[in-house]
Design a protein around this motif. Structure first.
Motif, PDB file in Angstrom:
ATOM      1  N   GLU A 136      74.016  23.733  37.852  1.00  0.00           N
ATOM      2  CA  GLU A 136      72.814  24.367  37.320  1.00  0.00           C
ATOM      3  C   GLU A 136      72.372  25.538  38.196  1.00  0.00           C
ATOM      4  O   GLU A 136      71.941  26.574  37.689  1.00  0.00           O
ATOM      5  CB  GLU A 136      71.663  23.351  37.180  1.00  0.00           C
ATOM      6  CG  GLU A 136      71.892  22.302  36.109  1.00  0.00           C
ATOM      7  CD  GLU A 136      72.802  21.162  36.565  1.00  0.00           C
ATOM      8  OE1 GLU A 136      72.989  20.968  37.797  1.00  0.00           O
ATOM      9  OE2 GLU A 136      73.339  20.478  35.684  1.00  0.00           O
ATOM     10  N   ASP A 137      72.487  25.372  39.527  1.00  0.00           N
ATOM     11  CA  ASP A 137      72.166  26.468  40.444  1.00  0.00           C
ATOM     12  C   ASP A 137      73.086  27.662  40.179  1.00  0.00           C
ATOM     13  O   ASP A 137      72.641  28.815  40.159  1.00  0.00           O
ATOM     14  CB  ASP A 137      72.315  26.038  41.899  1.00  0.00           C
ATOM     15  CG  ASP A 137      71.330  24.972  42.311  1.00  0.00           C
ATOM     16  OD1 ASP A 137      70.189  24.977  41.813  1.00  0.00           O
ATOM     17  OD2 ASP A 137      71.714  24.113  43.135  1.00  0.00           O
ATOM     18  N   ALA A 138      74.359  27.381  39.993  1.00  0.00           N
ATOM     19  CA  ALA A 138      75.329  28.449  39.740  1.00  0.00           C
ATOM     20  C   ALA A 138      75.019  29.159  38.427  1.00  0.00           C
ATOM     21  O   ALA A 138      75.037  30.396  38.361  1.00  0.00           O
ATOM     22  CB  ALA A 138      76.742  27.882  39.730  1.00  0.00           C
ATOM     23  N   GLN A 155      72.705  33.846  35.491  1.00  0.00           N
ATOM     24  CA  GLN A 155      71.655  34.399  34.637  1.00  0.00           C
ATOM     25  C   GLN A 155      70.856  35.481  35.374  1.00  0.00           C
ATOM     26  O   GLN A 155      70.496  36.507  34.789  1.00  0.00           O
ATOM     27  CB  GLN A 155      70.725  33.293  34.137  1.00  0.00           C
ATOM     28  CG  GLN A 155      69.704  33.761  33.136  1.00  0.00           C
ATOM     29  CD  GLN A 155      70.330  34.320  31.858  1.00  0.00           C
ATOM     30  OE1 GLN A 155      71.347  33.827  31.378  1.00  0.00           O
ATOM     31  NE2 GLN A 155      69.721  35.356  31.310  1.00  0.00           N
ATOM     32  N   MET A 156      70.595  35.274  36.667  1.00  0.00           N
ATOM     33  CA  MET A 156      69.899  36.288  37.470  1.00  0.00           C
ATOM     34  C   MET A 156      70.709  37.580  37.536  1.00  0.00           C
ATOM     35  O   MET A 156      70.162  38.680  37.430  1.00  0.00           O
ATOM     36  CB  MET A 156      69.641  35.765  38.885  1.00  0.00           C
ATOM     37  CG  MET A 156      68.548  34.741  38.974  1.00  0.00           C
ATOM     38  SD  MET A 156      68.386  34.004  40.630  1.00  0.00           S
ATOM     39  CE  MET A 156      68.336  35.422  41.698  1.00  0.00           C
ATOM     40  N   GLU A 180      70.569  45.842  31.491  1.00  0.00           N
ATOM     41  CA  GLU A 180      70.052  47.100  30.939  1.00  0.00           C
ATOM     42  C   GLU A 180      70.892  48.313  31.338  1.00  0.00           C
ATOM     43  O   GLU A 180      71.361  49.042  30.489  1.00  0.00           O
ATOM     44  CB  GLU A 180      68.602  47.316  31.386  1.00  0.00           C
ATOM     45  CG  GLU A 180      67.633  46.308  30.829  1.00  0.00           C
ATOM     46  CD  GLU A 180      67.398  46.456  29.343  1.00  0.00           C
ATOM     47  OE1 GLU A 180      67.362  47.609  28.863  1.00  0.00           O
ATOM     48  OE2 GLU A 180      67.257  45.420  28.668  1.00  0.00           O
ATOM     49  N   GLN A 181      71.033  48.517  32.645  1.00  0.00           N
ATOM     50  CA  GLN A 181      71.641  49.753  33.119  1.00  0.00           C
ATOM     51  C   GLN A 181      73.082  49.610  33.588  1.00  0.00           C
ATOM     52  O   GLN A 181      73.791  50.610  33.676  1.00  0.00           O
ATOM     53  CB  GLN A 181      70.794  50.351  34.240  1.00  0.00           C
ATOM     54  CG  GLN A 181      69.423  50.748  33.739  1.00  0.00           C
ATOM     55  CD  GLN A 181      68.593  51.405  34.816  1.00  0.00           C
ATOM     56  OE1 GLN A 181      68.971  51.447  35.983  1.00  0.00           O
ATOM     57  NE2 GLN A 181      67.442  51.924  34.441  1.00  0.00           N
ATOM     58  N   HIS A 182      73.514  48.386  33.904  1.00  0.00           N
ATOM     59  CA  HIS A 182      74.862  48.205  34.448  1.00  0.00           C
ATOM     60  C   HIS A 182      75.561  46.978  33.856  1.00  0.00           C
ATOM     61  O   HIS A 182      75.994  46.095  34.596  1.00  0.00           O
ATOM     62  CB  HIS A 182      74.805  48.054  35.972  1.00  0.00           C
ATOM     63  CG  HIS A 182      74.144  49.197  36.662  1.00  0.00           C
ATOM     64  ND1 HIS A 182      74.715  50.430  36.781  1.00  0.00           N
ATOM     65  CD2 HIS A 182      72.930  49.293  37.268  1.00  0.00           C
ATOM     66  CE1 HIS A 182      73.906  51.244  37.428  1.00  0.00           C
ATOM     67  NE2 HIS A 182      72.811  50.579  37.730  1.00  0.00           N
ATOM     68  N   PRO A 183      75.711  46.917  32.530  1.00  0.00           N
ATOM     69  CA  PRO A 183      76.365  45.736  31.952  1.00  0.00           C
ATOM     70  C   PRO A 183      77.809  45.580  32.429  1.00  0.00           C
ATOM     71  O   PRO A 183      78.319  44.462  32.508  1.00  0.00           O
ATOM     72  CB  PRO A 183      76.292  45.975  30.441  1.00  0.00           C
ATOM     73  CG  PRO A 183      76.067  47.435  30.286  1.00  0.00           C
ATOM     74  CD  PRO A 183      75.324  47.882  31.513  1.00  0.00           C
ATOM     75  N   ASP A 184      78.447  46.685  32.804  1.00  0.00           N
ATOM     76  CA  ASP A 184      79.807  46.612  33.321  1.00  0.00           C
ATOM     77  C   ASP A 184      79.869  45.813  34.617  1.00  0.00           C
ATOM     78  O   ASP A 184      80.833  45.078  34.857  1.00  0.00           O
ATOM     79  CB  ASP A 184      80.384  48.011  33.533  1.00  0.00           C
ATOM     80  CG  ASP A 184      79.480  48.902  34.378  1.00  0.00           C
ATOM     81  OD1 ASP A 184      78.239  48.859  34.183  1.00  0.00           O
ATOM     82  OD2 ASP A 184      80.006  49.647  35.223  1.00  0.00           O
ATOM     83  N   LYS A 185      78.826  45.909  35.445  1.00  0.00           N
ATOM     84  CA  LYS A 185      78.792  45.132  36.693  1.00  0.00           C
ATOM     85  C   LYS A 185      78.688  43.642  36.390  1.00  0.00           C
ATOM     86  O   LYS A 185      79.339  42.824  37.037  1.00  0.00           O
ATOM     87  CB  LYS A 185      77.623  45.554  37.580  1.00  0.00           C
ATOM     88  CG  LYS A 185      77.823  46.874  38.273  1.00  0.00           C
ATOM     89  CD  LYS A 185      76.668  47.146  39.226  1.00  0.00           C
ATOM     90  CE  LYS A 185      76.881  48.392  40.025  1.00  0.00           C
ATOM     91  NZ  LYS A 185      75.827  48.578  41.045  1.00  0.00           N
ATOM     92  N   TYR A 186      77.872  43.297  35.419  1.00  0.00           N
ATOM     93  CA  TYR A 186      77.749  41.882  35.031  1.00  0.00           C
ATOM     94  C   TYR A 186      79.091  41.361  34.515  1.00  0.00           C
ATOM     95  O   TYR A 186      79.540  40.283  34.923  1.00  0.00           O
ATOM     96  CB  TYR A 186      76.668  41.695  33.968  1.00  0.00           C
ATOM     97  CG  TYR A 186      76.690  40.307  33.382  1.00  0.00           C
ATOM     98  CD1 TYR A 186      76.274  39.213  34.140  1.00  0.00           C
ATOM     99  CD2 TYR A 186      77.159  40.085  32.104  1.00  0.00           C
ATOM    100  CE1 TYR A 186      76.318  37.930  33.615  1.00  0.00           C
ATOM    101  CE2 TYR A 186      77.207  38.799  31.576  1.00  0.00           C
ATOM    102  CZ  TYR A 186      76.789  37.737  32.337  1.00  0.00           C
ATOM    103  OH  TYR A 186      76.846  36.466  31.815  1.00  0.00           O
ATOM    104  N   HIS A 187      79.747  42.118  33.666  1.00  0.00           N
ATOM    105  CA  HIS A 187      81.023  41.678  33.107  1.00  0.00           C
ATOM    106  C   HIS A 187      82.090  41.550  34.199  1.00  0.00           C
ATOM    107  O   HIS A 187      82.905  40.618  34.168  1.00  0.00           O
ATOM    108  CB  HIS A 187      81.476  42.607  31.989  1.00  0.00           C
ATOM    109  CG  HIS A 187      80.579  42.554  30.797  1.00  0.00           C
ATOM    110  ND1 HIS A 187      80.452  41.441  29.999  1.00  0.00           N
ATOM    111  CD2 HIS A 187      79.729  43.469  30.282  1.00  0.00           C
ATOM    112  CE1 HIS A 187      79.574  41.668  29.043  1.00  0.00           C
ATOM    113  NE2 HIS A 187      79.110  42.894  29.199  1.00  0.00           N
TER     114      HIS A 187
END
Length: 130
Positions: free
Chosen positions: A37-39, A44-45, A52-59
């Motif tokens: 759950e922590d992971a 999610q964080m 918003e500005q960097h979806p490529d970083k999330y992916h």
């Protein structure tokens, strides 16, 4: 997707398992081990920070976690990629350290923390209409 701690150097178990004679803060620091759950909360964080500005970083972050989970990359590459991804987000870098073994933790300097604090304060001021 399920992610767990990358670190094997933390004891597992709650603070009640033998930590009664230690201070509460010391016991929590010694007995806490990140859960699934922590992971997921951390992922999610990361998503919220970058959507918003960097979806490529999330992916990229999700792909690196998947590559690690499937043994395609090692912990050193995970840590190096996270350090690069989170260079402008020291709060995420420090949060990610909870999942890394001691030898691979991301170091964040005072300058980076101060810049993050100032950025966040400026964002708070903008939200209030000042």
């Amino acid at each position: 997707m399920t992610y767990s701690s990358f670190s094997n150097d933390r004891p597992v178990g709650g603070a009640a398992s033998g930590a009664k004679n230690m201070s509460a803060a010391g016991a929590a620091a010694r007995s806490w081990s990140p859960s699934v759950e922590d992971a997921m909360s951390f992922v999610q964080m990361v998503k919220e920070a970058f959507k918003e500005q960097h979806p490529d970083k999330y992916h990229l972050f999700v792909r690196v976690m998947d590559d690690f989970k499937n043994h395609r990359i090692g912990i050193a590459e995970v840590a190096a990629t996270a350090k690069a991804l989170f260079q402008d987000n020291p709060d995420l870098a420090l949060g990610f350290n909870a999942f890394l073994p001691k030898g691979h933790r991301i170091l964040v300097g005072l300058d980076e923390l101060a810049a993050c604090f100032i950025r966040d304060m400026n964002l708070d001021d903008d939200d209030d209409g000042h």
